[in-house]
Design a protein around this motif. Structure first.
Motif, mmCIF file in Angstrom:
data_model
loop_
_atom_site.group_PDB
_atom_site.id
_atom_site.type_symbol
_atom_site.label_atom_id
_atom_site.label_comp_id
_atom_site.label_asym_id
_atom_site.label_seq_id
_atom_site.Cartn_x
_atom_site.Cartn_y
_atom_site.Cartn_z
ATOM 1 N N SER A 1 0.827 -1.207 0.000
ATOM 2 C CA SER A 1 0.000 0.000 0.000
ATOM 3 C C SER A 1 0.864 1.260 0.000
ATOM 4 O O SER A 1 0.600 2.209 -0.746
ATOM 5 C CB SER A 1 -0.915 -0.027 1.223
ATOM 6 O OG SER A 1 -1.693 1.123 1.288
ATOM 7 N N ASN A 2 1.893 1.285 0.826
ATOM 8 C CA ASN A 2 2.799 2.442 0.868
ATOM 9 C C ASN A 2 3.539 2.616 -0.458
ATOM 10 O O ASN A 2 3.706 3.740 -0.941
ATOM 11 C CB ASN A 2 3.808 2.275 2.006
ATOM 12 C CG ASN A 2 3.167 2.426 3.361
ATOM 13 O OD1 ASN A 2 2.114 3.051 3.504
ATOM 14 N ND2 ASN A 2 3.779 1.836 4.363
ATOM 15 N N HIS A 3 3.967 1.509 -1.028
ATOM 16 C CA HIS A 3 4.677 1.556 -2.314
ATOM 17 C C HIS A 3 3.766 2.131 -3.410
ATOM 18 O O HIS A 3 4.183 2.970 -4.199
ATOM 19 C CB HIS A 3 5.151 0.152 -2.670
ATOM 20 C CG HIS A 3 6.058 0.093 -3.842
ATOM 21 N ND1 HIS A 3 7.350 0.559 -3.809
ATOM 22 C CD2 HIS A 3 5.865 -0.370 -5.102
ATOM 23 C CE1 HIS A 3 7.905 0.383 -4.982
ATOM 24 N NE2 HIS A 3 7.034 -0.190 -5.783
ATOM 25 N N PHE A 4 2.511 1.664 -3.439
ATOM 26 C CA PHE A 4 1.564 2.156 -4.443
ATOM 27 C C PHE A 4 1.231 3.627 -4.213
ATOM 28 O O PHE A 4 1.026 4.383 -5.158
ATOM 29 C CB PHE A 4 0.291 1.328 -4.451
ATOM 30 C CG PHE A 4 0.513 -0.086 -4.905
ATOM 31 C CD1 PHE A 4 1.382 -0.381 -5.933
ATOM 32 C CD2 PHE A 4 -0.146 -1.126 -4.282
ATOM 33 C CE1 PHE A 4 1.599 -1.683 -6.346
ATOM 34 C CE2 PHE A 4 0.056 -2.435 -4.699
ATOM 35 C CZ PHE A 4 0.928 -2.711 -5.722
ATOM 36 N N ALA A 5 1.163 4.057 -2.955
ATOM 37 C CA ALA A 5 0.890 5.466 -2.659
ATOM 38 C C ALA A 5 2.001 6.361 -3.202
ATOM 39 O O ALA A 5 1.739 7.474 -3.660
ATOM 40 C CB ALA A 5 0.733 5.665 -1.156
ATOM 41 N N ILE A 6 3.227 5.865 -3.175
ATOM 42 C CA ILE A 6 4.348 6.637 -3.723
ATOM 43 C C ILE A 6 4.320 6.615 -5.249
ATOM 44 O O ILE A 6 4.436 7.654 -5.898
ATOM 45 C CB ILE A 6 5.689 6.075 -3.201
ATOM 46 C CG1 ILE A 6 5.809 6.329 -1.704
ATOM 47 C CG2 ILE A 6 6.871 6.685 -3.951
ATOM 48 C CD1 ILE A 6 6.925 5.552 -1.028
ATOM 49 N N LEU A 7 4.146 5.426 -5.826
ATOM 50 C CA LEU A 7 4.156 5.296 -7.288
ATOM 51 C C LEU A 7 2.962 5.993 -7.960
ATOM 52 O O LEU A 7 3.112 6.571 -9.030
ATOM 53 C CB LEU A 7 4.138 3.822 -7.692
ATOM 54 C CG LEU A 7 5.411 3.040 -7.497
ATOM 55 C CD1 LEU A 7 5.191 1.590 -7.897
ATOM 56 C CD2 LEU A 7 6.540 3.630 -8.313
ATOM 57 N N PHE A 8 1.826 5.910 -7.320
ATOM 58 C CA PHE A 8 0.594 6.425 -7.927
ATOM 59 C C PHE A 8 -0.008 7.535 -7.084
ATOM 60 O O PHE A 8 -1.210 7.567 -6.818
ATOM 61 C CB PHE A 8 -0.418 5.293 -8.103
ATOM 62 C CG PHE A 8 0.116 4.125 -8.867
ATOM 63 C CD1 PHE A 8 0.408 4.242 -10.229
ATOM 64 C CD2 PHE A 8 0.361 2.909 -8.243
ATOM 65 C CE1 PHE A 8 0.924 3.164 -10.936
ATOM 66 C CE2 PHE A 8 0.864 1.823 -8.952
ATOM 67 C CZ PHE A 8 1.146 1.955 -10.295
ATOM 68 N N ALA A 9 0.824 8.464 -6.661
ATOM 69 C CA ALA A 9 0.366 9.566 -5.790
ATOM 70 C C ALA A 9 -0.751 10.367 -6.423
ATOM 71 O O ALA A 9 -1.613 10.897 -5.735
ATOM 72 C CB ALA A 9 1.553 10.475 -5.443
ATOM 73 N N ASP A 10 -0.743 10.457 -7.752
ATOM 74 C CA ASP A 10 -1.778 11.230 -8.431
ATOM 75 C C ASP A 10 -3.124 10.490 -8.454
ATOM 76 O O ASP A 10 -4.165 11.102 -8.657
ATOM 77 C CB ASP A 10 -1.355 11.557 -9.868
ATOM 78 C CG ASP A 10 -1.030 10.309 -10.678
ATOM 79 O OD1 ASP A 10 -0.499 9.332 -10.103
ATOM 80 O OD2 ASP A 10 -1.275 10.317 -11.894
ATOM 81 N N ARG A 11 -3.143 9.177 -8.185
ATOM 82 C CA ARG A 11 -4.374 8.391 -8.219
ATOM 83 C C ARG A 11 -4.890 7.969 -6.856
ATOM 84 O O ARG A 11 -6.059 7.691 -6.682
ATOM 85 C CB ARG A 11 -4.158 7.118 -9.044
ATOM 86 C CG ARG A 11 -3.886 7.372 -10.478
ATOM 87 C CD ARG A 11 -3.958 6.069 -11.207
ATOM 88 N NE ARG A 11 -2.836 5.913 -12.096
ATOM 89 C CZ ARG A 11 -2.554 4.825 -12.759
ATOM 90 N NH1 ARG A 11 -3.299 3.766 -12.613
ATOM 91 N NH2 ARG A 11 -1.527 4.768 -13.547
ATOM 92 N N ILE A 12 -3.994 7.896 -5.874
ATOM 93 C CA ILE A 12 -4.375 7.424 -4.540
ATOM 94 C C ILE A 12 -4.418 8.614 -3.595
ATOM 95 O O ILE A 12 -3.386 9.237 -3.328
ATOM 96 C CB ILE A 12 -3.384 6.362 -4.025
ATOM 97 C CG1 ILE A 12 -3.372 5.160 -4.975
ATOM 98 C CG2 ILE A 12 -3.745 5.938 -2.606
ATOM 99 C CD1 ILE A 12 -2.347 4.109 -4.630
ATOM 100 N N PRO A 13 -5.599 8.913 -3.057
ATOM 101 C CA PRO A 13 -5.687 10.063 -2.138
ATOM 102 C C PRO A 13 -5.031 9.733 -0.799
ATOM 103 O O PRO A 13 -5.048 8.587 -0.339
ATOM 104 C CB PRO A 13 -7.184 10.261 -1.964
ATOM 105 C CG PRO A 13 -7.795 8.949 -2.274
ATOM 106 C CD PRO A 13 -6.893 8.289 -3.273
ATOM 107 N N VAL A 14 -4.455 10.723 -0.192
ATOM 108 C CA VAL A 14 -3.826 10.578 1.122
ATOM 109 C C VAL A 14 -4.934 10.654 2.165
ATOM 110 O O VAL A 14 -5.743 11.576 2.157
ATOM 111 C CB VAL A 14 -2.772 11.676 1.368
ATOM 112 C CG1 VAL A 14 -2.186 11.546 2.763
ATOM 113 C CG2 VAL A 14 -1.696 11.605 0.320
ATOM 114 N N LEU A 15 -4.956 9.668 3.056
ATOM 115 C CA LEU A 15 -6.004 9.647 4.094
ATOM 116 C C LEU A 15 -5.544 10.323 5.342
ATOM 117 O O LEU A 15 -4.478 10.362 5.735
ATOM 118 C CB LEU A 15 -6.417 8.207 4.390
ATOM 119 C CG LEU A 15 -6.966 7.437 3.186
ATOM 120 C CD1 LEU A 15 -7.244 5.998 3.602
ATOM 121 C CD2 LEU A 15 -8.245 8.074 2.705
#
Length: 95
Positions: A81-95
Protein backbone atom coordinates in the motif's frame (compact mmCIF):
# COMPACT_ATOMS: atom_id res chain seq x y z
CA UNK A 1 1.47 -19.40 -28.24
CA UNK A 2 4.72 -17.47 -28.47
CA UNK A 3 3.14 -15.04 -30.95
CA UNK A 4 0.39 -14.29 -28.41
CA UNK A 5 2.96 -13.69 -25.69
CA UNK A 6 4.94 -11.45 -28.03
CA UNK A 7 1.90 -9.34 -28.94
CA UNK A 8 0.91 -8.93 -25.29
CA UNK A 9 4.36 -8.66 -23.73
CA UNK A 10 3.80 -5.05 -22.67
CA UNK A 11 0.80 -6.20 -20.62
CA UNK A 12 2.50 -9.26 -19.15
CA UNK A 13 5.69 -7.70 -17.82
CA UNK A 14 4.60 -4.69 -15.67
CA UNK A 15 3.95 -6.75 -12.51
CA UNK A 16 7.55 -7.99 -12.63
CA UNK A 17 8.80 -4.44 -12.14
CA UNK A 18 7.62 -4.52 -8.52
CA UNK A 19 9.75 -5.88 -5.70
CA UNK A 20 9.12 -9.55 -4.79
CA UNK A 21 7.32 -8.70 -1.53
CA UNK A 22 4.99 -6.33 -3.40
CA UNK A 23 4.30 -8.93 -6.08
CA UNK A 24 3.41 -11.46 -3.40
CA UNK A 25 0.89 -9.03 -1.90
CA UNK A 26 -0.85 -8.36 -5.21
CA UNK A 27 -1.07 -11.95 -6.47
CA UNK A 28 -4.66 -12.70 -5.53
CA UNK A 29 -5.47 -15.66 -7.75
CA UNK A 30 -6.59 -17.93 -4.90
CA UNK A 31 -8.78 -15.24 -3.38
CA UNK A 32 -10.45 -14.47 -6.69
CA UNK A 33 -10.99 -18.14 -7.46
CA UNK A 34 -12.54 -18.66 -4.03
CA UNK A 35 -14.87 -15.70 -4.54
CA UNK A 36 -15.90 -16.90 -8.00
CA UNK A 37 -16.56 -20.40 -6.67
CA UNK A 38 -18.72 -19.05 -3.85
CA UNK A 39 -20.75 -16.85 -6.20
CA UNK A 40 -21.21 -19.69 -8.71
CA UNK A 41 -22.42 -21.90 -5.87
CA UNK A 42 -25.04 -19.27 -4.97
CA UNK A 43 -26.40 -19.04 -8.51
CA UNK A 44 -26.18 -22.74 -9.31
CA UNK A 45 -28.74 -23.65 -6.66
CA UNK A 46 -31.35 -21.38 -8.20
CA UNK A 47 -33.38 -22.09 -11.30
CA UNK A 48 -34.39 -18.99 -13.18
CA UNK A 49 -34.44 -15.48 -11.81
CA UNK A 50 -37.58 -13.37 -12.18
CA UNK A 51 -35.55 -10.23 -12.97
CA UNK A 52 -32.06 -8.78 -13.18
CA UNK A 53 -32.69 -7.07 -9.87
CA UNK A 54 -33.17 -10.46 -8.22
CA UNK A 55 -29.72 -11.54 -9.40
CA UNK A 56 -28.15 -8.32 -8.12
CA UNK A 57 -29.80 -8.76 -4.72
CA UNK A 58 -28.61 -12.36 -4.48
CA UNK A 59 -25.05 -11.34 -5.38
CA UNK A 60 -25.10 -8.44 -2.92
CA UNK A 61 -26.32 -10.59 -0.05
CA UNK A 62 -23.92 -13.38 -1.03
CA UNK A 63 -20.96 -11.01 -1.08
CA UNK A 64 -21.92 -9.72 2.36
CA UNK A 65 -21.86 -13.21 3.82
CA UNK A 66 -18.72 -14.25 1.93
CA UNK A 67 -16.70 -11.24 3.14
CA UNK A 68 -17.52 -12.07 6.77
CA UNK A 69 -15.39 -15.22 6.35
CA UNK A 70 -12.33 -13.22 5.23
CA UNK A 71 -10.26 -13.11 8.39
CA UNK A 72 -6.72 -13.53 7.06
CA UNK A 73 -4.91 -10.28 6.33
CA UNK A 74 -3.12 -9.90 3.00
CA UNK A 75 0.57 -10.59 3.52
CA UNK A 76 2.80 -7.54 3.11
CA UNK A 77 -0.21 -5.35 2.34
CA UNK A 78 1.10 -2.37 4.37
CA UNK A 79 4.36 -2.31 2.39
CA UNK A 80 2.47 -2.74 -0.90
CA UNK A 81 0.00 0.00 0.00
CA UNK A 82 2.80 2.44 0.87
CA UNK A 83 4.68 1.56 -2.31
CA UNK A 84 1.56 2.16 -4.44
CA UNK A 85 0.89 5.47 -2.66
CA UNK A 86 4.35 6.64 -3.72
CA UNK A 87 4.16 5.30 -7.29
CA UNK A 88 0.59 6.43 -7.93
CA UNK A 89 0.37 9.57 -5.79
CA UNK A 90 -1.78 11.23 -8.43
CA UNK A 91 -4.37 8.39 -8.22
CA UNK A 92 -4.38 7.42 -4.54
CA UNK A 93 -5.69 10.06 -2.14
CA UNK A 94 -3.83 10.58 1.12
CA UNK A 95 -6.00 9.65 4.09
Amino acid sequence: MSATWGRNWSRVTPPFAYRPDIRKAIYTTNTIESLNFSLRKLVKGRGAFPSDEAVFKLMFLGLRSITKRWTMPVLNWKAASNHFAILFADRIPVL
